[in-house]
Design a protein around this motif. Structure first.
Motif, PDB file in Angstrom:
ATOM      1  N   ASP A   1      -2.884   3.885 -12.392  1.00 58.41           N
ATOM      2  CA  ASP A   1      -1.685   3.042 -12.255  1.00 58.41           C
ATOM      3  C   ASP A   1      -2.041   1.584 -11.987  1.00 58.41           C
ATOM      4  O   ASP A   1      -1.359   0.674 -12.443  1.00 58.41           O
ATOM      5  CB  ASP A   1      -0.791   3.542 -11.122  1.00 58.41           C
ATOM      6  CG  ASP A   1      -0.053   4.813 -11.483  1.00 58.41           C
ATOM      7  OD1 ASP A   1       0.014   5.131 -12.690  1.00 58.41           O
ATOM      8  OD2 ASP A   1       0.454   5.471 -10.558  1.00 58.41           O
ATOM      9  N   GLU A   2      -3.110   1.369 -11.221  1.00 61.64           N
ATOM     10  CA  GLU A   2      -3.446   0.022 -10.775  1.00 61.64           C
ATOM     11  C   GLU A   2      -4.591  -0.600 -11.566  1.00 61.64           C
ATOM     12  O   GLU A   2      -5.066  -1.673 -11.208  1.00 61.64           O
ATOM     13  CB  GLU A   2      -3.795   0.050  -9.286  1.00 61.64           C
ATOM     14  CG  GLU A   2      -2.615   0.468  -8.425  1.00 61.64           C
ATOM     15  CD  GLU A   2      -2.955   0.529  -6.952  1.00 61.64           C
ATOM     16  OE1 GLU A   2      -4.118   0.252  -6.597  1.00 61.64           O
ATOM     17  OE2 GLU A   2      -2.067   0.860  -6.165  1.00 61.64           O
TER      18      GLU A   2
ATOM     19  N   GLU B   1       0.840  -1.197   0.000  1.00 59.50           N
ATOM     20  CA  GLU B   1       0.000   0.000   0.000  1.00 59.50           C
ATOM     21  C   GLU B   1       0.869   1.238   0.000  1.00 59.50           C
ATOM     22  O   GLU B   1       1.935   1.268   0.589  1.00 59.50           O
ATOM     23  CB  GLU B   1      -0.920   0.023   1.218  1.00 59.50           C
ATOM     24  CG  GLU B   1      -1.987  -1.046   1.190  1.00 59.50           C
ATOM     25  CD  GLU B   1      -3.023  -0.805   0.112  1.00 59.50           C
ATOM     26  OE1 GLU B   1      -3.417   0.352  -0.120  1.00 59.50           O
ATOM     27  OE2 GLU B   1      -3.443  -1.791  -0.519  1.00 59.50           O
TER      28      GLU B   1
ATOM     29  N   ARG C   1      -3.622   6.944  -8.845  1.00 58.98           N
ATOM     30  CA  ARG C   1      -3.494   5.580  -8.318  1.00 58.98           C
ATOM     31  C   ARG C   1      -4.420   4.637  -9.069  1.00 58.98           C
ATOM     32  O   ARG C   1      -4.042   3.521  -9.408  1.00 58.98           O
ATOM     33  CB  ARG C   1      -3.804   5.562  -6.830  1.00 58.98           C
ATOM     34  CG  ARG C   1      -3.702   4.188  -6.245  1.00 58.98           C
ATOM     35  CD  ARG C   1      -3.965   4.171  -4.783  1.00 58.98           C
ATOM     36  NE  ARG C   1      -3.902   2.797  -4.313  1.00 58.98           N
ATOM     37  CZ  ARG C   1      -4.223   2.435  -3.108  1.00 58.98           C
ATOM     38  NH1 ARG C   1      -4.615   3.331  -2.228  1.00 58.98           N
ATOM     39  NH2 ARG C   1      -4.159   1.175  -2.748  1.00 58.98           N
TER      40      ARG C   1
END
Length: 61
Positions: free
Chosen positions: A54-55, A37, A51
């Motif tokens: 990116d994920e 995390e 985020r």
């Protein structure tokens, strides 16, 4: 012929045996950091979007 001075060697202490219960200690897996995390950045929606992008799984292109 000169000889280099020998540094004072102090005897190393013997390693101590530790009989604690290893399950009483928190491991890195018990925290969010252990699972990869990212640290909390606050309520920044731009950081949340970055985020997410990116994920994002490849099938959500």
């Amino acid at each position: 012929m000169s000889t280099a001075p020998v540094p004072d060697e102090q005897p190393r202490p013997n390693p101590a045996l530790i009989f604690d219960d290893p399950l009483d200690q928190q491991s890195s897996d018990d925290t969010d950091r252990g699972w990869g995390e990212r640290p909390a950045t606050g309520a920044d929606s731009a950081a949340d979007l970055a985020r997410f992008l990116d994920e994002k799984p490849p099938h959500h292109i």
